[in-house]
Motif scaffolding. Sequence first.
Motif, short mmCIF file in Angstrom:
data_model
loop_
_atom_site.label_atom_id
_atom_site.label_comp_id
_atom_site.label_asym_id
_atom_site.label_seq_id
_atom_site.Cartn_x
_atom_site.Cartn_y
_atom_site.Cartn_z
N UNK A 172 0.84 -1.21 0.00
CA UNK A 172 0.00 0.00 0.00
C UNK A 172 0.88 1.27 0.00
N UNK A 173 1.89 1.28 0.87
CA UNK A 173 2.79 2.44 0.91
C UNK A 173 3.48 2.64 -0.44
N UNK A 174 3.90 1.52 -0.99
CA UNK A 174 4.57 1.54 -2.29
C UNK A 174 3.65 2.15 -3.36
N UNK A 175 2.43 1.65 -3.36
CA UNK A 175 1.46 2.10 -4.36
C UNK A 175 1.16 3.59 -4.16
N UNK A 176 1.00 3.97 -2.92
CA UNK A 176 0.74 5.40 -2.63
C UNK A 176 1.88 6.29 -3.09
N UNK A 177 3.10 5.79 -2.93
CA UNK A 177 4.27 6.57 -3.36
C UNK A 177 4.25 6.79 -4.87
N UNK A 223 -5.56 3.88 -12.72
CA UNK A 223 -6.49 2.98 -12.03
C UNK A 223 -6.13 2.94 -10.55
N UNK A 224 -6.03 4.12 -9.95
CA UNK A 224 -5.53 4.23 -8.58
C UNK A 224 -6.38 3.48 -7.56
N UNK A 225 -7.71 3.65 -7.65
CA UNK A 225 -8.58 3.02 -6.64
C UNK A 225 -8.39 1.51 -6.65
N UNK A 226 -8.42 0.99 -7.86
CA UNK A 226 -8.26 -0.45 -8.02
C UNK A 226 -6.89 -0.90 -7.53
N UNK A 227 -5.86 -0.07 -7.81
CA UNK A 227 -4.49 -0.42 -7.39
C UNK A 227 -4.40 -0.43 -5.86
N UNK A 228 -5.00 0.58 -5.22
CA UNK A 228 -4.94 0.65 -3.75
C UNK A 228 -5.66 -0.56 -3.13
N UNK A 259 2.79 -2.63 -8.00
CA UNK A 259 1.92 -1.91 -8.94
C UNK A 259 2.69 -1.63 -10.24
N UNK A 260 2.02 -1.86 -11.36
CA UNK A 260 2.69 -1.65 -12.65
C UNK A 260 1.79 -0.89 -13.60
N UNK A 314 7.53 6.70 -12.16
CA UNK A 314 6.07 6.64 -12.06
C UNK A 314 5.58 5.20 -12.06
N UNK A 315 6.48 4.27 -12.29
CA UNK A 315 6.19 2.84 -12.24
C UNK A 315 7.52 2.13 -12.01
#
Lengths: 484, 489
Positions: A24-29, A47-52, A71-72, A162-163
Amino acid sequence: MSDITNQSLSEILENVKSKKISSLELTQAYIKNIENAKKLNAFITTTFDQALENAKKFDNKPNELLLHGIPLAVKDLFCTENIKTTAGSKILNNFIPSYESTVTKNLWNCGAFLLGKLNCDEFAMGSSNETSFFGNVINPVGDQLVPGGSSGGSSSALAANLTPATIGTDTGGSIRQPASFTGTVGLKPTYGLCSRWGIVAFASSLDQAGPMTKTVSDCAIMLEAMSGFDEKDSTSINKKKETYSKNLKDNIKGLKIGIPKEYRVDNMPKEIDELWEKGKKILKNLGVQLIDISLPHTKYALPTYYIVAPAEASSNLARYDGVRYGHRSQKGKDLIEMYENTRSEGFGDEVKRRILIGTYVLSSGYYDAYYLKAQKVRQLIKKDFDDNFTKVDAILTPSTPSSAFKIGEKKNDPVSMYLNDIFTVPVNLAGLPALSLPAGIDKQGHPLGLQLIGKALDEQKILNIGYAFEKNCCYKNEIKKWWS
Amino acid sequence: MSKEKFNYFVNGDKGEYEVIIGLEVHAQILSNSKLFSGSSTKFGADPNKQVSLIDSAFPGMLPVINEECVKQAVRTGLGLNAKINNYSVFDRKNYFYADLPQGYQISQYKNPIVGEGKVLLDMPYGSKEIGIERLHLEQDAGKSIHDMDPSNTYVDLNRSGIALMEIVSKPDLRSPEEVNAYIKKLRTIMRYLGTCDGNMQEGSLRADVNVSVRKVGSKKFGTRCEIKNVNSIKFMQMAIEYEANRQVELLEEGKEIDQETRLFDTKKNETRSMRSKEDAHDYRYFPDPDLLPLKLEQKLIDDLKKSLPELPDNKKERFIQEYGLNSYEANVLVSEKEISDYYEEVAKLSDKKLAATWMMGDLFAMLNDKGLNISRSPISAKNFAELVQSIKSGEISGRIAKQVFEIMVESGDNPKKIIESKGMKQQSDPKELEKIITEILSKNKDKVDQYKAGKEKLFGFFIGEIMKLSGGKANPRLTNEILKKLLKG
């Protein structure tokens, strides 16, 4: 912990595994980075919501899959289930597939999840990401520079953190050239190693998906995750899946590497030549034997490519007719007019240009002179490589004849734009794997890449060479963050 | 078989013209799924219910060849005595149409799966060989429906992607009758093989007809016209007749024939121009890069060859040899596999020749009447064989047999049971017969005298009376003998 998004995929995987950071922290970053990087225009869809959600799911129930909790973002040429997939075109700007491409599905099966869809040249036709309906992408290396193409959103996003890694497609250089322009690693695998199922087609006999990463180790991990036989693609190679990342080794002593004289083209900047020399020296120091070789039909590769690829594209893009999905013009009094208006409105200039060329070269009376001749030359180009691969393990060339050029510089000069693919297209025509490695910078500080070409299905060997090269190259991609 | 002479020519003022016909038959392959996708091929489903993402050409979808369709094409090729090509290539035929989702049809152009072959026709003037040019695999298109809405066209993609075999004949056909025989023969062969159901109403068998004419004796072919998608043999024959006459008229007027594609209008019974050669599509054929060339191992072909069923030409020969049938009878009885199966079952249990006669007579007439095919016959082969045997053994006469047959049709009962319960058995006891005959003769003394005076025609009258009295059961042969004897006495 310092900015995790600066790390390589391998490092991040370690840190997630050891719970130094949660998914989650990674994705948020990454989401934060993406939101601050709108200027780069690297994303078409996020697709942020789905990624979180997926990140939380992983944190609640961690696994040890190859891409656990990662996340990719992926090129918007891969169809993603229930997520808009545009191929950078107006004609698909409202298209939401009900299916997932095999390659992306393979990534998700390895524990990764989608962060967003990356901008690209329209239908992957372009070398600068200026043909996208969604606007051009900017290279984080400099605010006036193109990120390369067609996987320009991918290279830009990767270089700008960004990825953590990404995937692109390469029909004539669309992974390797943008990798070279952004100082990142890009691999075009052997034709048939990665399934084409669910990837919006450009030129079926040349298209191949591949990884784009910060390091060679990351590249091995991504290739391992995305590749594999797929019975839904008749051109997919039926062979056992390889574990590229585990088998990666930096001892390349005794290997023979060919240096093709035909890749020293007229008007090539001195810097490219110097880069090539530097590469040879590094490899020599690693115990590699350099051998001068000749690939005599190289000079025909570009014209051959610009016959074969548009021919296939003209047919592949016939399905975008406004009848079943995608953009449909409201103008026109009958079926033919509806087609004409839909396609006139829906396709950009470069796509139209290639459809016209392709239609022309396949027309009766011209077929033999163009398409058939091109296919024959293609065999000769392939034979050049086959002949040399009895003598050498891999071939070293520059990736591109120049560093990243300025936005708009070549936009109205298609031939000069096409020339940018001169070192990359022969590989696609021959169906071989090739790796572009960041190898240095020019005097303006723009990254330059070298290309390692391997035998069919010899990805492991070029990855090993790249791995050893990377350790000894002392090139570090240092991009100043100017965009946020 | 009567040796009639072939006589189909079109007469013009300036001479007699021969009609040259070649056929491109599109036969739908019998398979559960489509040529390049897993969608069902069942006929009659609701529109767009049997359509996969591949059939509707969604982005990134790829074709994968259906092995069974390939085998079916090979079987058909073998049935046409044709060369099977170990190497063939799928090409894209590019054109735009609303019911062609890909914008191209996957077909085979330069390298078809099946090469030259031949089909044998039995014509009244002898047998005739028709050359097969090639057979290739291709996808069917969907269906555009123009009459559901005044301003819109509807598209049904159920048919899109279904496997077709295009069977191209050489220009060896010379009359509408030969076309009729050729289509029927192709249909028979494919139905024997189980590779196509040959159902023309459902569109599983369609044909484009190429027609040209030339003066009798001329060796050079005339300019041909292609008549598209004629969907019944009758229409095909009408279209050919119309087209041949149209072309002869043009030539007689000194005009040239344009090479063009024409449509047959079933309401007006005429063909009309659809597009000229100048407007012909440029299909921009090229090998489909999504599919590898089709390489067939010889072993697969050999195995398929070994597993082929007996084909109509061979079966016909066998019927002639084994059952003593003439060529005409054998031809009729092998025309459908089900008919030949039925016949063989009957022939095993009864007189082979008599069985053929009764099948081709009463049984076929009844089935025809009721619009049934033989697999749905109300009379089972076993019962039919018993009926034939009852006739052969003299248990019942032919006349009674017709009555038994009627009852069998109605009730489905066994003939023995019918004969017994209705007392229809033939009277073959000489003593009983003599009793009946004596009674008739004594009732008609005047006629007996006339007979003896030389009016021998009265013999038939006596037989009729005897039959009436016996309820038709008197054994005709014995009755004849005894009557003759008694009239002499």
